[in-house]
Design a protein around this motif. Structure first.
Motif, PDB file in Angstrom:
ATOM      1  N   VAL A  22       0.835  -1.204   0.000  1.00  0.00           N
ATOM      2  CA  VAL A  22       0.000   0.000   0.000  1.00  0.00           C
ATOM      3  C   VAL A  22       0.867   1.251   0.000  1.00  0.00           C
ATOM      4  O   VAL A  22       0.575   2.234  -0.710  1.00  0.00           O
ATOM      5  N   ASP A  23       1.976   1.248   0.762  1.00  0.00           N
ATOM      6  CA  ASP A  23       2.886   2.404   0.780  1.00  0.00           C
ATOM      7  C   ASP A  23       3.475   2.648  -0.610  1.00  0.00           C
ATOM      8  O   ASP A  23       3.632   3.800  -1.045  1.00  0.00           O
ATOM      9  N   ALA A  24       3.832   1.573  -1.297  1.00  0.00           N
ATOM     10  CA  ALA A  24       4.411   1.720  -2.640  1.00  0.00           C
ATOM     11  C   ALA A  24       3.408   2.336  -3.597  1.00  0.00           C
ATOM     12  O   ALA A  24       3.765   3.167  -4.450  1.00  0.00           O
ATOM     13  N   ARG A  25       2.147   1.981  -3.476  1.00  0.00           N
ATOM     14  CA  ARG A  25       1.122   2.558  -4.346  1.00  0.00           C
ATOM     15  C   ARG A  25       0.918   4.042  -4.026  1.00  0.00           C
ATOM     16  O   ARG A  25       0.695   4.851  -4.935  1.00  0.00           O
ATOM     17  N   ARG A  26       1.009   4.408  -2.738  1.00  0.00           N
ATOM     18  CA  ARG A  26       0.879   5.809  -2.379  1.00  0.00           C
ATOM     19  C   ARG A  26       2.039   6.620  -2.951  1.00  0.00           C
ATOM     20  O   ARG A  26       1.835   7.701  -3.529  1.00  0.00           O
ATOM     21  N   GLU A  27       3.258   6.096  -2.841  1.00  0.00           N
ATOM     22  CA  GLU A  27       4.415   6.810  -3.368  1.00  0.00           C
ATOM     23  C   GLU A  27       4.327   6.968  -4.884  1.00  0.00           C
ATOM     24  O   GLU A  27       4.672   8.021  -5.435  1.00  0.00           O
ATOM     25  N   ALA A  28       3.858   5.920  -5.570  1.00  0.00           N
ATOM     26  CA  ALA A  28       3.722   6.003  -7.025  1.00  0.00           C
ATOM     27  C   ALA A  28       2.684   7.045  -7.410  1.00  0.00           C
ATOM     28  O   ALA A  28       2.853   7.781  -8.390  1.00  0.00           O
ATOM     29  N   LYS A  29       1.594   7.123  -6.637  1.00  0.00           N
ATOM     30  CA  LYS A  29       0.556   8.114  -6.894  1.00  0.00           C
ATOM     31  C   LYS A  29       1.092   9.522  -6.715  1.00  0.00           C
ATOM     32  O   LYS A  29       0.830  10.417  -7.540  1.00  0.00           O
ATOM     33  N   LEU A  30       1.869   9.755  -5.675  1.00  0.00           N
ATOM     34  CA  LEU A  30       2.423  11.084  -5.414  1.00  0.00           C
ATOM     35  C   LEU A  30       3.438  11.485  -6.481  1.00  0.00           C
ATOM     36  O   LEU A  30       3.537  12.663  -6.839  1.00  0.00           O
ATOM     37  N   LYS A  31       4.179  10.524  -7.010  1.00  0.00           N
ATOM     38  CA  LYS A  31       5.134  10.843  -8.079  1.00  0.00           C
ATOM     39  C   LYS A  31       4.416  11.241  -9.363  1.00  0.00           C
ATOM     40  O   LYS A  31       4.881  12.103 -10.101  1.00  0.00           O
ATOM     41  N   ARG A  32       3.289  10.596  -9.633  1.00  0.00           N
ATOM     42  CA  ARG A  32       2.543  10.929 -10.841  1.00  0.00           C
ATOM     43  C   ARG A  32       1.815  12.264 -10.707  1.00  0.00           C
ATOM     44  O   ARG A  32       1.647  12.986 -11.694  1.00  0.00           O
ATOM     45  N   ASP A  33       1.369  12.562  -9.496  1.00  0.00           N
ATOM     46  CA  ASP A  33       0.566  13.772  -9.274  1.00  0.00           C
ATOM     47  C   ASP A  33       0.959  14.391  -7.949  1.00  0.00           C
ATOM     48  O   ASP A  33       0.589  13.903  -6.881  1.00  0.00           O
ATOM     49  N   GLU A  34       1.735  15.477  -8.021  1.00  0.00           N
ATOM     50  CA  GLU A  34       2.217  16.110  -6.801  1.00  0.00           C
ATOM     51  C   GLU A  34       1.081  16.720  -5.985  1.00  0.00           C
ATOM     52  O   GLU A  34       1.229  16.983  -4.792  1.00  0.00           O
ATOM     53  N   LYS A  35      -0.079  16.964  -6.616  1.00  0.00           N
ATOM     54  CA  LYS A  35      -1.212  17.575  -5.922  1.00  0.00           C
ATOM     55  C   LYS A  35      -2.115  16.530  -5.277  1.00  0.00           C
ATOM     56  O   LYS A  35      -3.191  16.857  -4.780  1.00  0.00           O
ATOM     57  N   ALA A  36      -1.668  15.270  -5.318  1.00  0.00           N
ATOM     58  CA  ALA A  36      -2.510  14.192  -4.787  1.00  0.00           C
ATOM     59  C   ALA A  36      -2.326  13.990  -3.284  1.00  0.00           C
ATOM     60  O   ALA A  36      -2.790  13.000  -2.739  1.00  0.00           O
ATOM     61  N   GLY A  37      -1.656  14.936  -2.610  1.00  0.00           N
ATOM     62  CA  GLY A  37      -1.404  14.763  -1.181  1.00  0.00           C
ATOM     63  C   GLY A  37      -2.676  14.664  -0.361  1.00  0.00           C
ATOM     64  O   GLY A  37      -2.727  13.988   0.665  1.00  0.00           O
ATOM     65  N   THR A  38      -3.733  15.332  -0.825  1.00  0.00           N
ATOM     66  CA  THR A  38      -4.991  15.287  -0.074  1.00  0.00           C
ATOM     67  C   THR A  38      -5.621  13.897  -0.113  1.00  0.00           C
ATOM     68  O   THR A  38      -6.470  13.566   0.724  1.00  0.00           O
ATOM     69  N   ALA A  39      -5.223  13.068  -1.090  1.00  0.00           N
ATOM     70  CA  ALA A  39      -5.793  11.726  -1.200  1.00  0.00           C
ATOM     71  C   ALA A  39      -4.949  10.695  -0.458  1.00  0.00           C
ATOM     72  O   ALA A  39      -5.238   9.496  -0.521  1.00  0.00           O
ATOM     73  N   ALA A  40      -3.927  11.161   0.273  1.00  0.00           N
ATOM     74  CA  ALA A  40      -3.034  10.217   0.941  1.00  0.00           C
ATOM     75  C   ALA A  40      -3.752   9.391   1.993  1.00  0.00           C
ATOM     76  O   ALA A  40      -3.366   8.250   2.271  1.00  0.00           O
ATOM     77  N   SER A  41      -4.824   9.943   2.564  1.00  0.00           N
ATOM     78  CA  SER A  41      -5.542   9.203   3.598  1.00  0.00           C
ATOM     79  C   SER A  41      -6.166   7.924   3.044  1.00  0.00           C
ATOM     80  O   SER A  41      -6.411   6.976   3.797  1.00  0.00           O
ATOM     81  N   ARG A  42      -6.421   7.905   1.715  1.00  0.00           N
ATOM     82  CA  ARG A  42      -6.985   6.693   1.120  1.00  0.00           C
ATOM     83  C   ARG A  42      -5.994   5.541   1.156  1.00  0.00           C
ATOM     84  O   ARG A  42      -6.386   4.388   0.964  1.00  0.00           O
ATOM     85  N   TYR A  43      -4.715   5.869   1.399  1.00  0.00           N
ATOM     86  CA  TYR A  43      -3.685   4.832   1.395  1.00  0.00           C
ATOM     87  C   TYR A  43      -3.281   4.414   2.802  1.00  0.00           C
ATOM     88  O   TYR A  43      -2.236   3.814   2.998  1.00  0.00           O
ATOM     89  N   ASP A  44      -4.134   4.744   3.783  1.00  0.00           N
ATOM     90  CA  ASP A  44      -3.990   4.082   5.071  1.00  0.00           C
ATOM     91  C   ASP A  44      -4.316   2.608   4.841  1.00  0.00           C
ATOM     92  O   ASP A  44      -5.302   2.286   4.155  1.00  0.00           O
ATOM     93  N   PRO A  45      -3.494   1.666   5.332  1.00  0.00           N
ATOM     94  CA  PRO A  45      -3.694   0.246   5.009  1.00  0.00           C
ATOM     95  C   PRO A  45      -5.120  -0.251   5.225  1.00  0.00           C
ATOM     96  O   PRO A  45      -5.686  -0.928   4.365  1.00  0.00           O
TER      97      PRO A  45
END
Length: 447
Positions: A22-45
């Motif tokens: 799950v952490d790896a998917r969150r990091e990949a999402k942030l690399k693709r979209d720097e503005k996706a920080g607000t969606a980080a809570s969706r990547y709580d396991p």
């Protein structure tokens, strides 16, 4: 990362693998979209697992995929283990045995399938769930009821989606099983299915020929140097693209292949007929055509047809034309067989005594090799002659001359310039162009 206090070491290993994924998917999402920080809570396991369990019913495990036949086909996908299929002598999905790649359909939730493919202790999470592993259950959620519900949702991936059904866009065959062709009820509907698992096995096998070991073995063969390794070649492969710009809409494995699905060459099994025959020391490759059983058979049929053509009926004329075309097609067949036995550039050897036109025909890949410094003029002349294309006419003429001579040897004496030009028109030299071309000989027959 903190683990729940009650987790055993084995449950902790499961939990660590899940959190890392799950952490790896969150990091990949942030690399693709720097503005996706607000969606980080969706990547709580726990949040991600709950959402994955909700989306899991969108997926279905499959070995045979309906959309590979047509992207808009709505028929059933099948999941049948290869060892459960009828075991035929021919190669097919059943040949995969226990070692087969499992595909999945459902483009909106393919990330869930990647999660279930995670391996712990040599097995996928999906396999452990199907076994009802309690340590994995504890790692998913501290509430046993929630964990069991999630596991049930994930396990539903391997299911039959209702009774098998076909679709109008699928390839269908209506097979008569009764006695009355006018009665629709006497037909059984058959739908051939695309085996994604078999396509993946072929893809993986072909990819091996591009590995470092195979490259080293091929280089050793070109250098005539000893080598302990082995390599395989797949000649005349074709590529079928599935899914266009969205291969994931077909299936997960199709997406991993980039939509590329390989097709093996459909050639007649004649490769052994040239066993022991080398082009080195031959004055003419055309003179070697009778080594092919099909050529001998066709030549015999043509002799019989010409002898019996006194009546010149429409039937004998049509039969003769079929034989003539089939004889012409033996040239590209012969070419493929020679290609399978010789490396590119083999005509550079002083042992090659073939006329230039036949060298150009049978060794076209020589033009892609760098010219030799000590034979620069010869190699450049070879490349220029190949580009001119005149060699194809010369090969057709040599074919005509050989065929006229063979017919005379069988007692058919009424053959001359007219027949010479006619045979040449049947010589389809499929070498330098992507499609077969009919080459017309312009010369005259010689004795």
């Amino acid at each position: 990362m903190e683990l729940p206090n009650a987790l055993s070491p084995r449950s902790g290993a499961f939990r660590a693998a899940i959190v890392a994924f799950v952490d790896a998917r969150r990091e990949a999402k942030l690399k693709r979209d720097e503005k996706a920080g607000t969606a980080a809570s969706r990547y709580d396991p726990d949040v991600w697992l709950a959402d994955a369990a909700r989306r899991a019913p969108q997926l279905q495990a499959a070995t045979h995929v309906a959309k590979a036949t047509h992207p808009d086909a709505r028929g059933s996908n099948l999941h049948v283990a290869p060892d459960k299929l009828p075991q035929h002598a021919e190669i097919g999905s059943h040949s995969l045995g226990h070692a087969f790649a499992e595909d999945v359909v459902g483009a909106g939730a393919l990330g869930v399938f990647k999660f279930l493919q995670l391996e712990v202790e040599g097995r996928r999470l999906l396999d452990w769930m199907l076994l009802g592993d309690e340590d994995l259950q504890h790692a998913l959620h501290p509430d046993p009821a929630v964990a069991r519900a999630w596991m049930a949702a994930f396990c539903a991936l391997v299911r039959e989606a209702g009774p098998p059904r076909s679709h109008g866009l699928a390839k269908q065959v209506y097979w008569l099983v009764g006695d009355d062709p006018s009665n629709d009820d006497d037909f059984h509907l058959l739908q051939p299915m695309f085996s994604s698992s078999l396509a993946q096995a072929l893809h993986a096998s072909v990819q091996e020929i591009f590995g470092d070991d195979a490259k080293a073995a091929r280089q050793a063969k070109r250098d005539r140097a000893p080598h302990e390794g082995t390599f395989f070649e797949y000649r005349a492969l074709a590529m079928r693209k599935l899914g266009g710009s969205k291969p994931q809409n077909i299936s997960q494995l199709n997406s991993e292949r980039g939509g590329n699905n390989l097709l093996l060459a459909s050639l007649p099994p004649l490769w052994r007929e040239l066993a022991g025959l080398s082009m080195f020391g031959q004055r003419s490759a055309i003179e070697c055509l009778p080594r092919l059983a099909e050529v001998r058979t066709l030549l015999g049929r043509l002799v019989t047809c010409l002898r019996d053509a006194a009546g010149k009926t429409m039937e004998t004329r049509i039969e003769r034309e079929r034989i003539e075309r089939a004889l012409g097609w033996q040239l590209p067949v012969f070419f493929e067989m020679v290609q399978a036995r010789h490396e590119a550039g083999w005509t550079r050897s002083p042992l090659c005594e073939l006329p230039l036109c036949e060298q150009l025909w049978l060794d076209p890949e020589r033009t892609e090799l760098p010219p030799r410094e000590d034979s620069l003029e010869e190699d450049l002349a070879f490349n220029e002659a190949f580009a001119s294309g005149h060699w194809a006419d010369e090969v057709a003429e040599r074919f005509s001359r050989w065929l006229n001579g063979s017919l005379r040897d069988h007692g058919i004496t009424a053959v001359g310039d007219v027949e010479f030009r006619h045979w040449a028109r049947q010589a389809l030299v499929d070498v330098a162009w992507p499609m077969s071309m009919q080459r017309r000989a312009s010369g005259k027959a010689t004795a």
